[in-house]
Design an enzyme around this catalytic site. Structure first.
Site, PDB file in Angstrom:
ATOM      1  N   THR A   1     147.817  43.165 -12.927  1.00  0.00           N
ATOM      2  CA  THR A   1     146.924  42.111 -12.460  1.00  0.00           C
ATOM      3  C   THR A   1     146.418  41.254 -13.620  1.00  0.00           C
ATOM      4  O   THR A   1     146.276  41.741 -14.726  1.00  0.00           O
ATOM      5  CB  THR A   1     145.716  42.771 -11.756  1.00  0.00           C
ATOM      6  OG1 THR A   1     146.183  43.504 -10.632  1.00  0.00           O
ATOM      7  CG2 THR A   1     144.692  41.753 -11.314  1.00  0.00           C
TER       8      THR A   1
ATOM      9  N   ARG B   1     150.118  46.460   2.163  1.00  0.00           N
ATOM     10  CA  ARG B   1     149.060  47.081   1.357  1.00  0.00           C
ATOM     11  C   ARG B   1     148.313  46.027   0.550  1.00  0.00           C
ATOM     12  O   ARG B   1     148.897  45.101  -0.003  1.00  0.00           O
ATOM     13  CB  ARG B   1     149.673  48.127   0.433  1.00  0.00           C
ATOM     14  CG  ARG B   1     148.679  48.764  -0.565  1.00  0.00           C
ATOM     15  CD  ARG B   1     148.700  48.105  -1.920  1.00  0.00           C
ATOM     16  NE  ARG B   1     147.864  48.795  -2.902  1.00  0.00           N
ATOM     17  CZ  ARG B   1     147.567  48.314  -4.100  1.00  0.00           C
ATOM     18  NH1 ARG B   1     148.035  47.124  -4.470  1.00  0.00           N
ATOM     19  NH2 ARG B   1     146.797  48.993  -4.933  1.00  0.00           N
TER      20      ARG B   1
ATOM     21  N   GLY C   1     145.232  45.731  -2.482  1.00  0.00           N
ATOM     22  CA  GLY C   1     144.451  46.468  -3.462  1.00  0.00           C
ATOM     23  C   GLY C   1     143.078  45.880  -3.685  1.00  0.00           C
ATOM     24  O   GLY C   1     142.515  45.204  -2.823  1.00  0.00           O
ATOM     25  N   ASP C   2     142.546  46.093  -4.872  1.00  0.00           N
ATOM     26  CA  ASP C   2     141.168  45.689  -5.153  1.00  0.00           C
ATOM     27  C   ASP C   2     141.033  44.226  -5.555  1.00  0.00           C
ATOM     28  O   ASP C   2     139.949  43.652  -5.448  1.00  0.00           O
ATOM     29  CB  ASP C   2     140.588  46.551  -6.275  1.00  0.00           C
ATOM     30  CG  ASP C   2     141.317  46.332  -7.601  1.00  0.00           C
ATOM     31  OD1 ASP C   2     142.529  46.587  -7.648  1.00  0.00           O
ATOM     32  OD2 ASP C   2     140.676  45.900  -8.580  1.00  0.00           O
TER      33      ASP C   2
ATOM     34  N   THR D   1     141.426  45.497 -13.383  1.00  0.00           N
ATOM     35  CA  THR D   1     142.868  45.728 -13.303  1.00  0.00           C
ATOM     36  C   THR D   1     143.102  47.228 -13.333  1.00  0.00           C
ATOM     37  O   THR D   1     142.572  47.931 -14.185  1.00  0.00           O
ATOM     38  CB  THR D   1     143.634  45.060 -14.460  1.00  0.00           C
ATOM     39  OG1 THR D   1     145.001  45.474 -14.412  1.00  0.00           O
ATOM     40  CG2 THR D   1     143.061  45.412 -15.819  1.00  0.00           C
ATOM     41  N   GLY D   2     143.873  47.717 -12.379  1.00  0.00           N
ATOM     42  CA  GLY D   2     144.111  49.152 -12.357  1.00  0.00           C
ATOM     43  C   GLY D   2     144.603  49.626 -11.005  1.00  0.00           C
ATOM     44  O   GLY D   2     145.136  48.851 -10.216  1.00  0.00           O
TER      45      GLY D   2
ATOM     46  N   GLY E   1     144.247  50.099  -7.615  1.00  0.00           N
ATOM     47  CA  GLY E   1     143.345  49.427  -6.697  1.00  0.00           C
ATOM     48  C   GLY E   1     142.601  50.312  -5.728  1.00  0.00           C
ATOM     49  O   GLY E   1     141.424  50.086  -5.438  1.00  0.00           O
TER      50      GLY E   1
END
Length: 356
Positions: free
Chosen positions: A222, A250, A252-253, A273-274, A276
């Protein structure tokens, strides 16, 4: 004698008034030194993960550093000229979205069905207004559409086909999904599928991972940006292609306000970033702000607590970049590396990739 006393008192009063004026002038000067115009700044990330120098060629390392520098200098120039933090965040992320190096926009990873689904969000620290898009497939720069959702609609998040209908209504030019195709990302998907399908022993798996650093962290990549402008306003933005081989639309965050993105002039601006799923559960971006607001922690202490303690305790990993309302910054991650850069009001540029 009486005349002498009167004269003395008058002199003392005059001296007292003179000292008061000097004190007030000194206070005004101190306030000017603490003015946001003297401590604006910008911070970016291009993803966190198992980023090791031994797996990085010199040419690829240089390419990342040059693109990070180009992106952050673009945003810094806007801030230096008195532009808003929102303008700086958007323009900076556009540079990263247009590069195939990062998992956003042009460099978006592929889903299990060999498509690209993009997410983005942006937030204004002054008004707490925010906008986000999720699962778009034809928007060249999702961060721009997220900003339009924030400014030109009554909503915060739009998804899929509806978000693209809104984009057309707003005059946003859509691209053919083929625009997002890159051979490296497509090949990474194929290799990841094979890895998941095969029963690999440890040695074989290690060899496969070493062969293709782009699939080492299928959940990461990200891009994001946070900025403080000369008027003291904060903004944060995040854009991503999501997770390699993701299924079932899907999300994510990155497009979720409070998880992947958060900005509040009272505290800080954060972009995550990671992994999610864990950043959503921990509400990472908002939690850092809340720790500052409710517990009085510094930005660095709050970021360290969340990234080094709370997220790992849940089982997740990743990182954040953040800037507070005084211009202090944090670039915290619990992985081997994170593409990152920072520029302050003096124009000093700092770029990092690996764990220092």
């Amino acid at each position: 004698m009486k005349q002498f006393i009167i004269t003395t008192v008058f002199a003392l009063l005059l001296l007292s008034c003179t000292n008061t004026v000097k004190k007030e002038d000194k206070t005004a000067s101190t306030n000017e030194a603490n003015n946001p115009k003297d401590h604006f700044g910008i911070v970016i990330h291009g993803g966190a993960g198992t980023i090791l120098k031994k797996n990085m060629s010199d040419s690829l390392e240089t390419a990342y550093e040059e693109k990070l520098a180009e992106a952050i200098k673009t945003g810094h120039a806007i801030l230096e000229k008195g532009g808003t933090s929102l303008e700086a965040v958007t323009a900076t992320i556009n540079i990263l979205e247009d590069s195939p190096l990062f998992n956003a926009g042009k460099g978006a990873v592929f889903t299990h069905d060999e498509t690209n689904e993009l997410d983005a969000s942006i937030m204004d620290g002054k008004t707490l207004n925010a906008g986000a898009v999720a699962g778009v497939t034809r928007v060249k720069n999702p961060i721009n559409l997220a900003k339009l959702v924030m400014t030109n609609s009554n909503h915060v998040m739009l998804a899929g086909k509806g978000a693209e209908v809104f984009a057309e209504d707003q005059g946003v030019k859509l691209v053919d999904p083929q625009y997002f195709y890159t051979e490296k990302r497509f090949n990474s998907l194929q290799r990841l599928k094979k890895r998941k399908q095969a029963e690999l022993d440890t040695n074989t798996k290690t060899a496969l991972l070493a062969e293709d650093p782009f699939i080492k962290d299928s959940k990461f990549g990200t891009v994001g940006c946070v900025a403080l402008d000369k008027d003291g306003n904060l903004a944060a933005g995040t854009s991503t292609g999501g997770m390699t081989d993701k299924r079932w639309n899907r999300i994510g965050d990155a497009p979720i306000i409070g998880a992947g993105t958060y900005a509040n002039n009272a505290t800080c601006a954060v972009s995550s970033t990671g992994w999610g799923e864990y950043f959503i559960r921990a509400m990472v971006a908002h939690d850092i702000s809340a720790l500052m607001e409710y517990k009085g922690l510094s930005l660095q202490d709050a970021a360290e607590l969340v990234i080094q303690k709370k997220v790992p305790d849940l089982g997740g990993d990743g990182g954040i970049v953040a800037i507070d309302n005084k211009g202090n910054i944090a670039m915290e991650f619990n992985t081997a590396g994170m593409y990152r850069a920072h520029m302050n009001a003096n124009g000093e540029l700092n770029i990092g990739i690996y764990m220092e």
